[in-house]
Design an enzyme around this catalytic site. Structure first.
Site, PDB file in Angstrom:
ATOM      1  N   LYS F  97       0.883  -1.167   0.000  1.00  0.00           N
ATOM      2  CA  LYS F  97       0.000   0.000   0.000  1.00  0.00           C
ATOM      3  C   LYS F  97       0.916   1.211   0.000  1.00  0.00           C
ATOM      4  O   LYS F  97       1.609   1.483   0.994  1.00  0.00           O
ATOM      5  CB  LYS F  97      -0.918   0.036   1.224  1.00  0.00           C
ATOM      6  N   GLY F 158      -8.542   9.516   8.955  1.00  0.00           N
ATOM      7  CA  GLY F 158      -8.923   9.641  10.354  1.00  0.00           C
ATOM      8  C   GLY F 158     -10.026  10.633  10.656  1.00  0.00           C
ATOM      9  O   GLY F 158     -10.424  10.786  11.812  1.00  0.00           O
ATOM     10  N   ALA F 184      -9.633   5.695   3.286  1.00  0.00           N
ATOM     11  CA  ALA F 184      -9.563   6.890   4.132  1.00  0.00           C
ATOM     12  C   ALA F 184     -10.876   7.674   4.152  1.00  0.00           C
ATOM     13  O   ALA F 184     -11.491   7.895   3.120  1.00  0.00           O
ATOM     14  CB  ALA F 184      -8.434   7.817   3.699  1.00  0.00           C
ATOM     15  N   GLY F 185     -11.260   8.072   5.334  1.00  0.00           N
ATOM     16  CA  GLY F 185     -12.405   8.948   5.533  1.00  0.00           C
ATOM     17  C   GLY F 185     -13.678   8.269   5.993  1.00  0.00           C
ATOM     18  O   GLY F 185     -14.595   8.936   6.468  1.00  0.00           O
ATOM     19  N   ALA F 206      -9.488   1.921   8.791  1.00  0.00           N
ATOM     20  CA  ALA F 206      -8.811   1.554  10.042  1.00  0.00           C
ATOM     21  C   ALA F 206      -9.497   2.229  11.230  1.00  0.00           C
ATOM     22  O   ALA F 206     -10.227   1.584  11.983  1.00  0.00           O
ATOM     23  CB  ALA F 206      -7.341   1.931   9.986  1.00  0.00           C
ATOM     24  N   SER F 207      -9.334   3.544  11.333  1.00  0.00           N
ATOM     25  CA  SER F 207      -9.835   4.262  12.514  1.00  0.00           C
ATOM     26  C   SER F 207     -11.316   4.032  12.776  1.00  0.00           C
ATOM     27  O   SER F 207     -11.740   3.945  13.934  1.00  0.00           O
ATOM     28  CB  SER F 207      -9.608   5.774  12.339  1.00  0.00           C
TER      29      SER F 207
END
Lengths: 256, 66, 256, 66, 256, 256, 66, 66
Positions: F97, F158, F184-185, F206-207
Site C-alpha cells: 500500500k 482519520g 480513508a475517511g 482503520a480508525s
C-alpha cells in the site's frame, strides 16, 4: 477602497473575473461587462482564419477591462507554454490563465503537466494564474514554483454544480500565500457568494453568465453575490448551532 | 514560394517577412502573434524575420474564451 | 421598480425583512437598518416594566421602516391571538408575524395551534404572516385560511444552518399563491441568496445579522445577497450538467 | 384601590381609568396596549375604561425581537 | 436476541418492514420476502372486484410474516378510520399503518387529518403506526395521542431521494418514547443504514426493493444494510474531525 | 463465489480491507479480524526497537489474513521505495500500500512523489496499491504506470467525514481498468455502503473500526455494510425522482 | 332485489345476508370485509346481517401495497 | 567494533554478519528486514553480509498500521 483585491501587485477593481466564452454575440459580451463591473476578462488564443474575430479585444478596451489570455485546449506543458508565449506577443501582457487539461470529456487539469508548465512559465517571466483541481497539495506546489494566484475548481468546467468539496477550498485558503480564485463550476449567485465566504479572494466564471437565459442580468447577480460573499466573510458569521436560540426576549411575557 | 499558414498552403513573394504575412492574414499586427516551425517569434523580430519556402506558420489572435 | 415585492397589496422597498432581536444595542439596530435598506422589521411585545425600552419604535420611525409585531414566545393559539390584538392596539397595525412554538428547545412551530391561530386572526381582520415549518401541506393550509404570506423555516431559529431541505422550499414555492418568505435558519449571505434562487419572494432574518461579529457589515452583505439571489432567479441559471462543457472554442487550435 | 400590573400590585386612585394607568406605567400612550383580566381593551376605550380593585392588568409595548 | 425490536409489546424478528406494492408479480414478492428476512409487510385494502387477488395473504402466510394493512389513498380522517376498520375485520389485526395524504402529487401526509385519525383509531383500540412527515412536533403529538410508533418520511414516497433532513430525524429520535421507523424515500442500501445510524429503530420501504432491477438482490442488500446500520449505531462511531489523524505510528520511522 | 474480488490475479474473500492502526491492543485487533471476516490487513514498517511488537503478524497468521505493508509516514518517493523494499524482505510479499504524504497535518498524498514512487515500484516488480486523492486524472495516471489498484480517499485520513465528493469517485470508477478501493475517511457503515454503491470494488478502513467505542461490533457493521453496498450496486437501484410515486394501487378504492 | 356492490348493481335473492354476498363476490369470507351504506359491519354480524334493496355495499380485501 | 543500529551505537564482534545482528536485535529473522547505509539488503544476502565499523543499520519490522 478599504478591501483591495491585488494580484501580483496589481489592484483589480472587482473580485469577479469573467470568461467571455459561450456568449452568443459580442453584443452580449458588451452587456455582461457593463452589468458585471468586472475588471479582467479571459480570452482564448486561436488561429486567425478559423472564422474568428479579433474584435473581442475592442469590446474589452471599450470597458477598460484587463485581458487575461488563457491556454484553453492545451493538453501538454509544451503546448501551453507556447500558447502563453504567443499570447504575450499578441496581447502584450505577461499574465496568463494557465490551463492544461487531461482530456476533453472531463476538462480536468493534468497535475503533472500543469506543474511543469507553471514552473517553466514563471521562469520565462510570466505572471501565472493556474486553473487547478481542488487538491490542497497541488495548490501548495503551484505556489512553491511561483504562481501569482491559484485557481481551484468548484466542479468541472461548465457543469454549474457549484462547490463540490468546500473542505478542500477552505484548506487551500488556509494555507495560501497568494490570492485564491474559485474557477469553474459556478452555476448561480449563491455559489459565488459561498466561494468568497469560504475565503476565496475572487471568482472566475464564464458559462454561468454567458449561457444563462438572461446573461446581463446574471452578470449583475454575480457582481452582487461576490460583493455579498466578501462582506459576509469579513463580517464574521454566527457559528452553526445544533439547538435553536430565541431572537426575542424570553422574559417579560404578558400573562394572557 | 509557399508557406503553410494555419494548416493551409499560401503563396508569398520571395523575401516576404513575417510582419507582412501577419498583416496580410490578420489585417493588422495588433492583437496577433505568430510561431514559425513551432517557435514563437517575438513581436520585435517580425519586421526582419524572413520566411523560407515550406515553413509552417501559425498566426493566432484572441477570441472569446472561458 | 420592475420587480415589485408586494404583500397584501402593500409594496415593500426591500425583499430583506430584519428581526431586531439579539442586537447588543439600539445603536447597532440603527446601523444595521441603515446598512440593510430594509423596509420592514419585526418587534416582540413585552411587559412595559420588564426593563424594556419602547424606543425601538423611534429607531424604526427614523428609518421609515414598517413595524411587524410578532407573537414570539406564545405556545397556544389563545396566547398568540391576544398578543396580536395587543400589538394591534399598541402599534396600530393589523399586520402580525404569527409565531406559535411547541417548546423552548426547538422553537419549532406547533402546526395545530398555528393553523387555529391563523384562522382566528384572519377572521379578526389581521394580515397574517405565519412562521411555519417547511411542510408544503401546512403551508397550503395556511394559505387556505387566508394568510397573506407563508414564512417557512430553513432550519431552526438561531442555528444558522441555512436551508436544510431545499426540496420542500421549492415545493412550497411551486404551489404558493401568496409571497413565500424564508424565515429562520439563515447563517450567511449565500443562504439568503439561495432562498431567493429557490423562488422565495423574500427573507426574514435576525440573528445572522444582529449576532454577527460586525452586524452592519453583515446587514449590507444580506442586502446584496437578496438582490443577487433574486436577479439570479430571474436570469434563468444554466442547468446542472454531469459532464464538463468547454467555454473556449474547440476549433482553431494552433499546432505547436 | 389596588390592581395587579404586570404581575405586581399597584395602588391607584379610586376611579382611575385605563389611559391614566397606561400613561403612568408606560410614560405615554403611544406604542403601548393593555389587557384587563385577560381581555384586550381597544385603544379607543381606554379613556373611559374604569379600573376596579383587584383587576389583573397587563401593559405591554414593543421591544427588540426576531 | 440481545437487541430486540419491539412494537406495542410485540417483538419483530427484523427491523426491515417491507411494502409489497410495486412488485411486478407475487412470485417477486415471494422472492423478496425470502431474501429480506422481514417479519412484517404492508398491504393495501381495495375492492374485491378491482381485478385484485387476495393471494398476497397466502404469500405472507407462507413466510410467517405479519400483515400490516395500510390506509393508502385516504385523504380524510373519516376515510382512513373506516378503511382501518375494514382492514381489522378482513385481516383480524388491529395494527394499521395510518396514511392520510394531502394530494396525489406529493403524497405528503396531511398533519391535521392524520392527527385526528390517529386519535380516533387509538380510541377504537387500534395499534396505530402513522406515516408522518419529518416534523418533530407532529411526531411528538402523534405519540401524545397514543400511537405505537412514529414513521417519518426521509423523502416523498417513491422518490428514492433518501433522507433529506437528517437533523429532523435525529430530533424525532432524541425525543421518541416509541419506536421510530423511517418510512418512505429510501432509494438504496446506504440510505437504510443511515436511518438506523441516526437512531431509527427500523425502516419501512417498498419501491426501493420492488422496483429495483433485481428486487430479491436489493431485498438482501436492505436486510444487510439495516443490520449494518443498527450495529454501527450501537458500536459508537468515531467523531467527525476536521483535521487528519494518522492511523500508523508517527514514531519509529527508519532513516532511509 | 459469483462476484469475486480480484486484485492482481489474486482473489480476496472479502471486499473489506482493514488497517490495524489505532487499535488499543492486539486483543482488539484479534476480535475485529474475527468480526470483520476481512482477508487482508495493512501493517506499517517501523524500527524494531521503537517499543514495537512483531506479533501483529502472528495475529494475522492466526486468521489466515493476507498482510499488506504500507509506506505510512513517507514524504518522498525515495523513502517510500526503500520502505517498500524493506517490507518485501521482511514480509516476503511484493504487495504494498503506497503512501506518500505531503505533510503531517493533512496527510494528503503528494501527487508528484506518489506517481514517481508508483512507477519505480512497478519497475521493481511490486504489486502497487496507491493511496491517492480523489482526482480522476491522477488515478488514471497511476493506472498508466501499472498500479494494480487505485485507492482514492473519501476524506482525509482519520476524519470520519465519509465521501466528500461522490462525483469524483464515480468518475474514477467509470474510467477504471483496475479495482478501485475507497481508502480513508470512512466514519460509519453507511459511508462504506455508499462507496460500493458508487462502484468501488472494496473499502479500506482503520480508525472507523479501531477507534470506535466497540471496535468488534463496528467491524461486523462494516462487513455487513460492504456486503449491502455491493449487492445494492448489482441490484440496480431505482432512479431518483422529483415527484412522488404511489406504491399502493390508485384504483379500487372503496367509497366510504 | 338489487344492491350496489363496489359501484355496480347486483341482483341478490330476497333475504340474502351479508356473509352470502361476501362469499359470492370474494369467493370466501377469509381476508375480506364489508361496509354497508358507509358503515363497517363487524365480521361476527355478517351471518345475520340482512341486506335491503338499494343498499350500497363495499367489499374489500388485501392487495399488494406500500 | 561499533555500528549504529536504529539511531543508537551498538558494539558488535568483528566479522559480525547482518543475520546475526538482526537475530540479536529482533529476536528472530522472521518478519524483519534491514538497510545498511541506506541500502536495503536482500534477505538472501544477510548470512554473508559482513558489517563494518561505523555503518548505519536500520532494522525494521511490521507494526499495527492503517
Amino acid at each position: 477602497m478599504d478591501d483591495p483585491f491585488v494580484i501580483a501587485g496589481v489592484e483589480l477593481g472587482s473580485r469577479l473575473i469573467l470568461g467571455t466564452g459561450g456568449a452568443p454575440s459580442l453584443q452580449v459580451v458588451d452587456e455582461t461587462l457593463a452589468a458585471s463591473g468586472t475588471a479582467m476578462c479571459t480570452v482564448a488564443m486561436r488561429r486567425v482564419d478559423a472564422g474568428t474575430s479579433g474584435s473581442i479585444l475592442e469590446v474589452l478596451d471599450r470597458h477598460g477591462v484587463r485581458v487575461l489570455p488563457n491556454t484553453a485546449g492545451c493538453r501538454t506543458a509544451r503546448e501551453a507554454v507556447r500558447t502563453a508565449q504567443l499570447a504575450r506577443e499578441a496581447l502584450e501582457t505577461d499574465w496568463v490563465k494557465l490551463e492544461v487539461v487531461a482530456d476533453e470529456r472531463t476538462l480536468l487539469p493534468d497535475p503533472v503537466e500543469l506543474l511543469d508548465a507553471a514552473a517553466e512559465l514563471v521562469g520565462l517571466g510570466f505572471t501565472v494564474l493556474p486553473y487547478t483541481n481542488d487538491d490542497p497539495v497541488l495548490a501548495r506546489r503551484l505556489q512553491q514554483v511561483g504562481c501569482a494566484a491559484v485557481m481551484p475548481l468548484g466542479s468541472p468546467i461548465g457543469t454549474g454544480l457549484g462547490i463540490r468539496n468546500p473542505d478542500n477550498i477552505e484548506l487551500i485558503v488556509s494555507e495560501a500565500r497568494v490570492p485564491v480564485i474559485l474557477d469553474a463550476g459556478i452555476g448561480t449567485a449563491s455559489d459565488a457568494a459561498l466561494a468568497l465566504e469560504l475565503g476565496c479572494d475572487g471568482v472566475l466564471l464564464a458559462s454561468a453568465v454567458t449561457r444563462a437565459q438572461h446573461p446581463a442580468r446574471m452578470a449583475e447577480a454575480m457582481a452582487a453575490a461576490v460583493h455579498a460573499g466578501r462582506l459576509a466573510r469579513r463580517a464574521g458569521r454566527i457559528p452553526r448551532r445544533h439547538h435553536a436560540q430565541a431572537s426575542s426576549p424570553t422574559e417579560g411575557m404578558a400573562v394572557l | 514560394m509557399t508557406v503553410d499558414v494555419n494548416g493551409s498552403p499560401r503563396n508569398v513573394p520571395p523575401g516576404c517577412t513575417l510582419d507582412a504575412l501577419i498583416a496580410a492574414v490578420a489585417g493588422s499586427l495588433r492583437g496577433s502573434a505568430a510561431a514559425v516551425d513551432g517557435e514563437v517569434v517575438p513581436r520585435g523580430e517580425w519586421e526582419h524575420f524572413p520566411l523560407a519556402d515550406g515553413q509552417q506558420v501559425e498566426i493566432i489572435t484572441a477570441v472569446q474564451g472561458g
